[in-house]
Structures are given as C-alpha cells and as structure tokens.
Design a protein around this motif. Structure first.
Motif, PDB file in Angstrom:
ATOM      1  N   HIS A 120       0.837  -1.214   0.000  1.00  0.00           N
ATOM      2  CA  HIS A 120       0.000   0.000   0.000  1.00  0.00           C
ATOM      3  C   HIS A 120       0.870   1.262   0.000  1.00  0.00           C
ATOM      4  CE1 HIS A 120      -3.420  -2.330   2.273  1.00  0.00           C
ATOM      5  NE2 HIS A 120      -3.381  -2.632   0.984  1.00  0.00           N
ATOM      6  N   SER A 175      -7.481  -2.367   3.194  1.00  0.00           N
ATOM      7  CA  SER A 175      -7.051  -3.151   2.024  1.00  0.00           C
ATOM      8  C   SER A 175      -8.183  -3.250   1.011  1.00  0.00           C
ATOM      9  CB  SER A 175      -6.704  -4.573   2.444  1.00  0.00           C
ATOM     10  OG  SER A 175      -5.340  -4.690   2.659  1.00  0.00           O
ATOM     11  N   ASN A 235      -8.480  -1.828  -2.629  1.00  0.00           N
ATOM     12  CA  ASN A 235      -8.588  -2.793  -3.721  1.00  0.00           C
ATOM     13  C   ASN A 235      -9.653  -2.389  -4.745  1.00  0.00           C
ATOM     14  OD1 ASN A 235      -7.913  -4.995  -5.193  1.00  0.00           O
ATOM     15  ND2 ASN A 235      -8.577  -6.498  -3.709  1.00  0.00           N
ATOM     16  N   ASN A 251      -8.530  -0.917  -7.931  1.00  0.00           N
ATOM     17  CA  ASN A 251      -7.996  -1.761  -9.011  1.00  0.00           C
ATOM     18  C   ASN A 251      -9.070  -2.129 -10.033  1.00  0.00           C
ATOM     19  OD1 ASN A 251      -5.454  -1.852  -7.836  1.00  0.00           O
ATOM     20  ND2 ASN A 251      -6.085  -3.515  -6.464  1.00  0.00           N
TER      21      ASN A 251
END
Ligand code: TXA
Ligand code: MG
Length: 351
Positions: free
Chosen positions: A167, A313, A317, A320
C-alpha cells in the motif's frame, strides 16, 4: 477473499506476502532517520511515514511527501516511557495509569508540549500527541535511531491508510524507503485521547475503546465531532483534533452506506445509468449481489477484528477495478464497533 463477478475471479486478500525486514534494511532505515530523511515503517495499527521528530527540516519533508495540510499535527512515537518527560510539560496522573496499561500499544495520548518539539510537528499548537507502538520493527527503528519519530499514517492525504508495505509503495513508489514488516496486526489507527481537557476526551476511535478507557480512569468523554450528525450539530465546538476536519480514507469511487435491503435495487438503478457498481460486504452476504460488477468481502460479521484488519485493504482494492460507486451496508456499532463505523463514515461522501 474477494469475489469478482464479471468475469468471475476470486482474489485473495494477502496478495502481499509477509516479509520481515532484514538487518540491512533496518540499518539503512536508521541511517536515513539520522540523516534527516523519511522512512515508512510498520506499526501494529497502520504503516507510518516517519522522520526525526526533533528535526524541523526532516519533519517538513513528511508534509511534502504526503501532501499533508500543514494544519494537521503529527503523532510522536517513542520506544520507552522514560522519553516522555523531555517532550511534555506535565504528565498527569492518569497518563501513568494509561501508559502502564496500554503502552506499548494503540493508544495515543495528547499532552501539553515542551519546547524541544518543533512547531511543525504540532501544527503550531501547544499540545503534542505521543504513543509507544507495539510492533517490534517500529520499536527497533526508534531505539536504534536514538530519537523520537514523528509519523502520520503512510498514505497520501485523503487516501485509506496503509496496512501493508505494498500500500505504501502504491502511494509513494520509490519516493520513500519502506521497511517491510508484513501486514499490520490491527489495521486501524490508534485511539487518540486528549489529556489536556478537564475530562479526558476521545478525539479518534481506535482499537482501545471507550469502555476500555473508562474501566481504567473512570471519566472519559467523546469529542462531539465523533458523534452522529444530529448530536454534532447541536453542540458548538471547534475541532480539537485537527485531522477530524479533513476528508479521509476515501477510495477513488464514491462509497455509499445504505440499508442492506436496498443494495440490490440500487445496483439495478445505477446499472441503468451505465455505472459499474462495487459492493463491499461480509463473507456471509457475498453471494447476495449477482448483478454487481465486483463484490469484495471484508470478512465475517462474527469477527470484527478481522474486518478492521481488512477494511483499508478492501477500500484500496476497489481502486484496481473500474468501479464508479461502492455500496456498503450501513453497519451498526453493535455489529462492528465504533472505530470501524467511524472509518466507513469518513470514507463515504455523505457524512
Ligand atoms: O496508529 C496511528 O496513530 C498511526 C501510526 C503510524 O502510529 N498514525 C496515524 O497518524 O494515524 P495520522 O497523522 O494519520 O493521524 C493522527 C491523528 C490526526 O487526526 C491528528 O489530527 C491527530 O492525530 N493529532 C495529532 N497531534 C495532535 C494533537 N496535538 N492534538 C490533537 N490531535 C492530534
Ligand atoms: Mg492518517
């Protein structure tokens, strides 16, 4: 585990393998801190972006790299309580009780500051926030550097905090040296408690809860800015923890917190508008949204500590995927605790 509906792929959360730092990288990190540079390092809460807290020039680099507003002060990390007296004006009795119980650990205490601390660390204020982290790599770094380390969370201002070295790399690339200590154990930033107010005041929720604190020191209050919108509006106050006025933790797509039973209707509605909808949900509910573009699970509702660990996280994510809107159930405090609710509300647009 993440579920991606179109095409169907399962993605595992621990894409980044734990890698404990080597002696060499520790030596390099210590050298950088001693030379007035900036190092990203793991703590048990989130990764920090650290510099020598007694070196004004070094500290100013943190603000530049992170794009941090200068009005938002930093937490000073020490490795032993014996370092406290030279940094603060006065140590109240309850600080002894709290430090004995919660240090090293995820409780940050706010004191009246001493002259030794440069003005930029505390954003020109007269108080300083201090904690002793529990993470061994963090403690080694502070000890070996021989100075207190000022460090905000190691993310670009406004982004979700970093809970893995990856990260940190995603936000800063090669601009900062990263001490890789694997995934952070807790995953949410420390509880911030102001000891300079008449009654100790929680300025930020974290793993150490209101109840934990109350048990140790009896009287604790919650700063109005942490209360619900209605309660907040009924109290006139200036933000005590300057960080509370800035937008936080935001993924690139808009995060909307909605009633659980409205999620599928909203997916349909937004899909008609040509939008890609992501759903952030629990492992129990992950199969309930077949029309979503991507469904990411934050873990089981039965294990809020794992949800805390996964939250940043998962928010990261979503970046993405080509998602326009993220829908999440509006969790209750009873389900996941105040700290998670707080991070979700700050990450969402409608607060
Ligand atoms: O767990 C953590 O606290 C992590 C790790 C790296 O230690 N650090 C962290 O730092 O979350 P940061 O800068 O992202 O958040 C610190 C919060 C901000 O909301 C800031 O405004 C507040 O603490 N703060 C810092 N100094 C303060 C002070 N003197 N008075 C009141 N609030 C303060
Ligand atoms: Mg932060």
């Amino acid at each position: 585990m993440f579920y991606f509906n179109k095409p169907h792929i399962e993605i595992h959360i621990n894409m980044h393998k734990n890698k404990i730092c080597t002696e060499n990288s520790m030596d390099e990190a210590v050298k950088i801190i001693k030379d007035g540079g900036v190092v990203a390092f793991p703590t048990e809460t989130v990764y920090g972006l650290g510099a020598n807290a007694l070196n004004k020039k070094a500290v100013s680099k943190i603000f530049v790299i992170k794009k941090r507003p200068l009005g938002n002060p930093l937490i000073v990390h020490i490795s032993d309580v014996s370092e406290l007296p030279k940094l603060v004006k006065h140590i109240p009795k309850i600080a002894d009780i709290l430090s004995r119980k919660f240090w090293p650990g995820s409780l940050t205490l706010v004191f009246l500051k001493n002259q030794l601390i440069p003005d930029n660390v505390v954003a020109n204020g007269n108080t300083v926030a201090i904690r002793i982290p529990k993470n061994k790599t963090a403690l080694d770094l502070i000890r070996k550097s021989g100075v207190p380390i000022a460090a905000p969370s190691a993310n670009l201002a406004g982004s979700p905090s970093s809970t893995t070295a990856q990260h940190v790399f995603d936000d800063f690339g090669k601009k900062v040296f990263i001490l890789d200590g694997g995934d952070c154990e807790i995953g949410l930033e420390s509880t911030v408690l102001d000891l300079t107010s008449e009654i100790p005041t929680i300025l930020r929720y974290g793993d150490v809860s209101f109840t934990d604190l109350k048990k140790e020191i009896g009287k604790v209050q919650i700063h109005p800015s942490l209360l619900g919108k209605k309660q907040r509006n009924s109290v006139k106050t200036t933000p005590k923890s300057p960080g509370m006025k800035y937008r936080h933790y935001a993924p690139k797509a808009d995060l909307l917190l909605v009633e659980k039973n409205k999620i599928n209707d909203l997916i349909k509605k937004y899909k008609k508008q040509g939008k890609n909808i992501g759903v952030m949900t629990t492992s129990e509910l992950k199969n309930n949204y077949p029309e979503a573009y991507v469904v990411l699970s934050i873990g089981s509702i039965k294990t809020p500590k794992i949800i805390a660990k996964n939250l940043f996280s998962v928010l990261r994510n979503f970046n993405n995927f080509n998602v326009d809107i993220i829908l999440s159930k509006n969790f209750t405090e009873k389900e996941v605790g105040a700290a998670i609710i707080d991070r979700l509300q700050r990450a969402s647009k409608k607060r």
